[in-house]
Scaffold this active site. Structure first.
Site, PDB file in Angstrom:
ATOM      1  N   GLU A   1      46.114  43.578  39.712  1.00 25.64           N
ATOM      2  CA  GLU A   1      46.207  42.111  39.789  1.00 25.64           C
ATOM      3  C   GLU A   1      47.451  41.685  39.043  1.00 25.64           C
ATOM      4  O   GLU A   1      47.710  42.150  37.931  1.00 25.64           O
ATOM      5  CB  GLU A   1      45.009  41.415  39.126  1.00 25.64           C
ATOM      6  CG  GLU A   1      43.722  41.515  39.867  1.00 25.64           C
ATOM      7  CD  GLU A   1      42.612  40.638  39.260  1.00 25.64           C
ATOM      8  OE1 GLU A   1      42.907  39.557  38.711  1.00 25.64           O
ATOM      9  OE2 GLU A   1      41.452  41.067  39.336  1.00 25.64           O
TER      10      GLU A   1
HETATM   11  C1  BG6 Z   1      41.261  37.667  37.082  1.00 23.90           C
HETATM   12  C2  BG6 Z   1      40.066  37.963  37.932  1.00 23.90           C
HETATM   13  O1  BG6 Z   1      40.779  37.128  35.915  1.00 23.90           O
HETATM   14  O2  BG6 Z   1      42.151  36.701  37.465  1.00 23.90           O
HETATM   15  C3  BG6 Z   1      40.079  37.325  39.286  1.00 23.90           C
HETATM   16  O3  BG6 Z   1      39.817  39.331  38.033  1.00 23.90           O
HETATM   17  C4  BG6 Z   1      40.701  35.956  39.193  1.00 23.90           C
HETATM   18  O4  BG6 Z   1      38.770  37.313  39.784  1.00 23.90           O
HETATM   19  C5  BG6 Z   1      42.137  36.107  38.758  1.00 23.90           C
HETATM   20  O5  BG6 Z   1      40.623  35.210  40.364  1.00 23.90           O
HETATM   21  C6  BG6 Z   1      42.917  34.814  38.665  1.00 23.90           C
HETATM   22  O6  BG6 Z   1      42.213  33.900  37.894  1.00 23.90           O
HETATM   23  P1  BG6 Z   1      41.798  32.483  38.427  1.00 23.90           P
HETATM   24  O7  BG6 Z   1      40.826  32.007  37.459  1.00 23.90           O
HETATM   25  O8  BG6 Z   1      43.040  31.689  38.459  1.00 23.90           O
HETATM   26  O9  BG6 Z   1      41.210  32.687  39.772  1.00 23.90           O
END
Ligand code: BG6
Length: 479
Positions: free
Chosen positions: A378
């Site tokens: 991510e």
């Molecule tokens: C991470 C998670 O914290 O960040 C995801 O694993 C999440 O599920 C992503 O969507 C982005 O955060 P947000 O709160 O902006 O969707």
């Protein structure tokens, strides 16, 4: 800004994107699926936590019930990913599609069949599946009836679920992640994180920290057991932990801030220590003693942890933080209070600090400590996008990715570190986990839906789509 990095990544590098079932599938009560914790979270907003209801209320706005209807559209969405050139895709399996309540004897065949088809479709589209077993979506029943992960019995339920899906899909899925961002619960002061990560709800506030460590211990043992199970099913399968990597820098050169930053990093990343090294860090065991925490780490647990360390470390990276707390003689890290803005960094509209250097720093830090190969699962930029005449101009997202990918490449090429893939969040716009908003968008593909599920649902390519397509085509040489 330099346009070409000139750094070509190793052949076979995984270029993909990442999502989680509850944030995009929708179909929350279809084909026998049970109610998960994500299904009782109402929409929130920036700085407004998502309220959690006891059951599903008829008139509540539950964005995860809708997602982007990926349950029915995944094949067309994979067409877009294929056009983009992606060779990998990370998603999660919703535990509640397989064991709707979590404690059934037999799995739900309709749920298993759905992921059979989806995984087959991924492979047909040239996407190597990277599958998360638990991404913020445990069965609500396990929370209500068993108290979530504070209960040791949940280890067995989880291992059974994991064994079921690994046995079913292990012929097609090599890479498995156990618990998404298991270390988010460093923010144990924030009930949202305790529920999302550990299914903790309705606990005495003064016990929150101890329960967090207890629940985490059970998750760590479960993760090690799943690693064992996967290797027994097929020794070629690889299991990784998933860490939310936000480096915590000292805000000043005051030695007390340096010490605080070290303790912040030790606190946030002990989950990585246990996963990768197979044992608890000394300071933390001492801390449990000082706090009189009863964490119930048995000799058998220690053996399981030591013998079943992960094959790789996967991590998310969005931002870095700074810490300063010189009046804190015990150096106890309070994630909700200790952070300040970093004057050297800009922020997103949601206040997330933008720090491309931090991802190279983090990769180096993790390698030095854990000596495991790594994958970025991510990284991304949540922003308001505007659809105008069928186009979305998102230079801010391209800038973010350009700088972060360059930094990852520096870690690989200049520092020689083993990073085997890069999977930005989220390829296509989905529901935000923290706020439940749709308008906090991360994708290369725009989805025409608003925070209330209104809109055509149609997909549009953003400018960043063509940009990322070229990055992949040149294996990272042209940014
Ligand atoms: C991470 C998670 O914290 O960040 C995801 O694993 C999440 O599920 C992503 O969507 C982005 O955060 P947000 O709160 O902006 O969707």
């Amino acid at each position: 800004m330099q346009n070409d990095s000139g750094y070509k990544l190793p052949d076979g590098f995984l270029w993909g994107s990442a999502v989680a079932a509850h944030q995009l599938e929708g179909a929350w009560d279809v084909d026998g699926k049970g109610v998960s914790i994500a299904d009782v979270m109402l929409a929130g907003e920036n700085h407004v936590s998502r309220k959690v209801t006891d059951t599903v209320l008829a008139d509540g706005n539950y964005p995860n019930h809708r997602g982007i209807d990926f349950y029915h559209t995944y094949a067309q969405d994979f067409d877009l990913f294929k056009e983009l050139g992606m060779n990998a895709f990370r998603t999660s399996i919703a535990w509640t599609r397989i064991f709707p309540n979590g404690d059934e004897d037999e799995p739900n065949e309709a749920g298993l069949a759905f992921y059979d088809q989806m995984i087959d479709a991924m492979i047909e589209h040239g996407l190597e599946p990277v599958i998360t077993l638990s991404h913020f979506e445990m069965p609500l029943h396990l929370v209500k009836e068993y108290g979530g992960w504070r209960n040791r019995k949940v280890i067995d339920f989880f291992v059974k679920y994991a064994k079921t899906v690994i046995a079913r899909y292990g012929d097609r899925v090599k890479y498995w992640l156990t618990f998404n961002e298991i270390n988010n619960q460093t923010s144990w002061m924030n009930p949202h994180h305790l529920l999302q990560d550990s299914g903790l709800k309705d606990y005495p506030e003064e016990q929150a920290q101890e329960l967090m460590y207890l629940a985490s211990h059970h998750e760590l043992v479960a993760s090690a057991l799943v690693t064992k199970v996967a290797h027994a099913i097929n020794p070629d399968l690889e299991v990784g932990c998933m860490i939310a990597m936000n480096p915590v820098y000292p805000a000043t050169s005051n030695p007390k801030d340096i010490m605080m930053s070290q303790r912040a990093m030790q606190t946030r990343y002990y989950w990585g220590d246990v996963h990768a090294l197979g044992e608890y860090p000394t300071w933390l065991l001492k801390y449990f003693e000082q706090k009189n925490f009863n964490i119930d780490i048995t000799e058998e647990d220690k053996k399981i942890l030591k013998e079943n360390t992960v094959d790789f470390v996967s991590f998310s990276y969005y931002m870095s933080w700074t810490v300063s707390d010189p009046e804190n003689p015990l150096y106890e890290y309070d994630e909700e209070k200790n952070h300040g803005d970093n004057p050297f960094l800009a922020q997103s509209d949601w206040g997330w600090q933008i720090d491309p250097v931090g991802i190279r720093y983090a990769i180096n830090w993790m390698w030095d400590r854990w000596h495991k190969k790594m994958i970025v699962v991510e990284n991304g930029f949540g922003a308001f996008d505007k659809l105008e005449d069928g186009a979305i101009h998102d230079p801010y997202r391209i800038d973010y990715f350009k700088n972060h990918i360059k930094s990852v490449e520096e870690a690989i090429v200049l520092d020689g570190l083993p990073v085997f893939g890069y999977m930005p969040w989220s390829g296509i716009d989905i529901i935000s986990a923290s706020t439940g908003e749709m308008k906090k968008r991360y994708g290369f593909v725009y989805v025409d839906l608003d925070d209330f599920g209104e809109g055509s649902g149609k997909r549009y390519k953003k400018d960043s789509f063509a940009w990322y397509q070229n990055v992949i085509k040149t294996n990272g040489a042209e940014l």
